[in-house]
Scaffold this active site. Structure first.
Site, mmCIF file in Angstrom:
data_model
loop_
_atom_site.group_PDB
_atom_site.id
_atom_site.type_symbol
_atom_site.label_atom_id
_atom_site.label_comp_id
_atom_site.label_asym_id
_atom_site.label_seq_id
_atom_site.Cartn_x
_atom_site.Cartn_y
_atom_site.Cartn_z
ATOM 1 N N ARG A 87 0.858 -1.191 0.000
ATOM 2 C CA ARG A 87 0.000 0.000 0.000
ATOM 3 C C ARG A 87 0.894 1.241 0.000
ATOM 4 N NH1 ARG A 87 -2.806 3.083 4.601
ATOM 5 N NH2 ARG A 87 -4.213 4.387 3.396
ATOM 6 N N HIS A 131 -3.103 10.918 0.683
ATOM 7 C CA HIS A 131 -2.561 10.756 2.035
ATOM 8 C C HIS A 131 -1.968 12.105 2.446
ATOM 9 C CE1 HIS A 131 -1.042 7.554 5.052
ATOM 10 N NE2 HIS A 131 -0.751 8.727 5.569
ATOM 11 N N GLU A 176 -7.442 8.348 6.291
ATOM 12 C CA GLU A 176 -7.695 8.984 7.580
ATOM 13 C C GLU A 176 -8.288 10.387 7.437
ATOM 14 O OE1 GLU A 176 -4.297 8.685 10.188
ATOM 15 O OE2 GLU A 176 -4.324 6.508 10.132
ATOM 16 N N ASN A 302 -7.371 1.754 9.791
ATOM 17 C CA ASN A 302 -6.073 2.036 10.406
ATOM 18 C C ASN A 302 -6.314 2.022 11.907
ATOM 19 O OD1 ASN A 302 -5.451 2.490 7.747
ATOM 20 N ND2 ASN A 302 -4.887 4.642 8.004
ATOM 21 N N TYR A 304 -4.540 1.907 15.794
ATOM 22 C CA TYR A 304 -3.336 2.042 16.621
ATOM 23 C C TYR A 304 -3.595 1.882 18.112
ATOM 24 C CZ TYR A 304 -0.867 3.446 12.459
ATOM 25 O OH TYR A 304 -0.304 3.434 11.211
ATOM 26 N N GLU A 377 -3.484 -0.063 8.101
ATOM 27 C CA GLU A 377 -2.336 0.383 8.901
ATOM 28 C C GLU A 377 -2.464 -0.169 10.306
ATOM 29 O OE1 GLU A 377 -1.464 4.570 9.081
ATOM 30 O OE2 GLU A 377 -1.901 4.830 6.951
HETATM 31 S S1 NCW Z 1 0.229 10.568 12.638
HETATM 32 C C1 NCW Z 1 -0.761 9.323 12.381
HETATM 33 N N1 NCW Z 1 -0.336 8.222 11.714
HETATM 34 C C2 NCW Z 1 1.009 7.838 11.571
HETATM 35 C C3 NCW Z 1 1.462 8.297 10.202
HETATM 36 O O1 NCW Z 1 2.777 7.981 9.948
HETATM 37 C C4 NCW Z 1 0.596 7.770 9.085
HETATM 38 O O2 NCW Z 1 0.839 8.477 7.911
HETATM 39 C C5 NCW Z 1 -0.849 7.897 9.471
HETATM 40 O O3 NCW Z 1 -1.672 7.279 8.518
HETATM 41 C C6 NCW Z 1 0.889 6.390 11.689
HETATM 42 O O4 NCW Z 1 -0.425 6.164 11.133
HETATM 43 C C7 NCW Z 1 -1.082 7.400 10.893
HETATM 44 N N2 NCW Z 1 -1.945 9.405 12.836
HETATM 45 C C8 NCW Z 1 -2.350 10.494 13.609
HETATM 46 C C9 NCW Z 1 -2.893 10.001 14.866
HETATM 47 C C10 NCW Z 1 -3.224 11.158 15.699
HETATM 48 C C11 NCW Z 1 -3.624 10.748 17.054
HETATM 49 C C12 NCW Z 1 -4.183 11.902 17.740
HETATM 50 C C13 NCW Z 1 -4.849 11.495 19.011
HETATM 51 C C14 NCW Z 1 -5.569 12.663 19.601
HETATM 52 C C15 NCW Z 1 -6.270 12.314 20.843
#
Ligand code: NCW
Length: 472
Positions: A87, A131, A176, A302, A304, A377
């Protein structure tokens, strides 16, 4: 280098279905570099990185990991891992420098070469069309809060699809939209760095409208291709049994998950979120929902972490998406505190909770129409330093991936239609506002020399792929 495929093989304790996609993910601005080459135009991230105080140490994606020039080596690494799918994202300003009007053949040619190299290596290409790297001229005209941006996105998507749709079957539109809308236009942690809560809600709507218009256009050309979007979903829990905490959890689940899932999969906005955000005058036209609610062939998730939230006064956790975060990315959330639940965290400070992934997957299966699901992701970022020989013994990442893949396996056993898993990320790369300080890769990159060295997790993942499942 010893091949990553050398591990001795054993029958997996937790086998995945035949045909399950084993992938890794990246994004254009985070890896490509070559920011000024072959006619690429400026994106909002080029501008943001040059705005003092926005990106740690003032770093930029100008060079990143030089994937634009080194993609043959990177495709060879993927082949060595045994990936069956990759991807990546397509840079809009490379393909259409002004975001409207003329297309740049040289930019598109890069993706033609990449796709050819992937197909040659037996790896299925999974492009994402957006993205986060909006062409700067479109931001100058108002960016995602402007409806016209959705139409420009669909035109760009259609152009890329016309060039690659014969060799690329699986397409993701936006990545996202929560981040693009709320980190970009509400908190200002991400490009374009605006603090405009009403605009952020319009941005969310127009990102989804752009998705719908793009799918309509692409599907008209090739109904046999597969289309979807990648959303970042969280499990959300109230901190205690207090009704104020339950209400905070409802509001955050609304803004994080349902604000995107309901329009995309059910063709309506969640009433409670519309009520929570009513002070911003967010009244999306009903007619747009039919466009947004295209039948989906695939939904990208995605995942996390989990949010644990409280609605009562008290101490809040640091959940920043940027080292400089000051404003809230949650328009209309009311009073909410993100509280630590006491779980171990990754180097991003994100709590590790694989049960949240199981929860997200089973909830989608239970509450939404059935759509083939893919984890687009999932991974862990750390501040890592290699050993003397350049290798990284990333036991923490292996444990993270193992636990989350077990959660996927459990969900599949319970009937969830999960068909693939893409770990974030193939390579260490430019981690947005964190610059190069956080590393998510299976493959370590020495940013001074651009040397790539697979980490212990790369070897581990190659073994999982080869066995078709997890070890004992
Ligand atoms: S920053 C982010 N990510 C990282 C990035 O490298 C990738 O491009 C993104 O698709 C890893 O996966 C995503 N996500 C932002 C998360 C923000 C969390 C904020 C929490 C607020 C309470």
């Amino acid at each position: 280098m010893t091949s990553l495929k050398d591990d001795t093989s054993a029958a997996p304790a937790a086998p995945f279905p035949t045909g399950f996609r084993w992938g890794a993910a990246t994004a254009a601005y985070q890896i490509e570099g070559a920011a000024g080459e072959d006619g690429r135009g400026p994106s909002i991230w080029d501008t943001f990185c040059r705005t003092p105080g926005k990106v740690l140490r003032g770093e930029t994606g100008d060079v990143a990991v030089d994937h634009y020039h080194r993609f043959p080596e990177d495709v060879a690494l993927m082949a060595d891992l045994g990936l069956t799918a990759y991807r990546f994202s397509i840079s809009w300003p490379r393909v259409q420098p002004a975001g409207a009007g003329a297309f740049n053949t040289e930019g598109l040619d890069f993706y033609r070469r990449l796709v050819d190299a992937l197909l040659e290596a037996g790896i299925e290409p999974w492009p994402t069309l957006y993205h986060w790297d909006l062409p700067q001229p479109l931001e100058d005209k108002g960016g995602w809060p402007e409806r016209e941006t959705a139409h420009r996105f669909a035109e760009y998507a259609d152009h890329v699809h016309a060039a690659l749709g014969d060799r690329v079957a699986h397409w993701m539109t936006v990545n996202e939209p929560w981040c693009a809308a709320f980190l970009g236009y509400a908190s200002g942690d991400h490009a374009p760095g605006r603090v405009d809560p009403p605009g952020s809600l319009l941005a969310a709507h127009h990102l989804m409208l752009g998705h719908g218009l793009a799918v309509e256009a692409m599907r008209a050309r090739r109904p046999d291709n597969r289309f979807g979007a990648a959303v970042n979903l969280y499990a959300v829990s109230p901190a205690t049994g207090d009704p104020a905490d339950a209400d905070a959890a409802r509001r955050i689940d609304g803004l994080q998950n349902r604000l995107f899932l309901d329009p995309l999969l059910l063709g309506r906005y969640p009433e409670d979120v519309l009520a929570d955000t009513s002070r911003y005058g967010f009244t999306p036209p009903d007619a747009d929902l039919a466009v947004i609610n295209q039948p989906l062939d695939q939904l990208g998730i995605n995942y996390y972490s989990r949010h644990t939230v409280a609605g009562t006064p008290g101490e809040a956790a640091q959940t920043a998406s940027s080292p400089f975060a000051t404003n809230s990315p949650w328009p209309g959330s009311g009073h909410v505190r993100f509280v630590p639940a006491g779980r171990p965290v990754t180097g991003m400070g994100w709590e590790i909770d694989e049960s949240g992934l199981h929860e997200v997957l089973t909830r989608l299966h239970r509450e939404y129409p059935s759509v083939p699901l893919y984890i687009t992701e999932n991974g862990a970022g750390y501040d890592e330093v290699p050993d003397g020989d350049g290798t990284v013994q990333d036991a923490g990442r292996i444990a993270y991936l193992d636990a989350h893949l077990r959660a996927c396996h459990d969900a599949i056993s319970e009937g969830v239609p999960l068909h693939g898993y893409f770990t974030w990320s193939l390579l260490d790369n430019f981690e947005w506002a964190w610059g190069y300080s956080k590393r998510f890769g299976l493959v370590h990159v020495d940013y001074a020399t651009q040397r790539r060295v697979p980490k212990a997790s790369a070897r581990w993942y190659a073994g999982v792929i080869r066995r078709g499942g997890l070890p004992e």
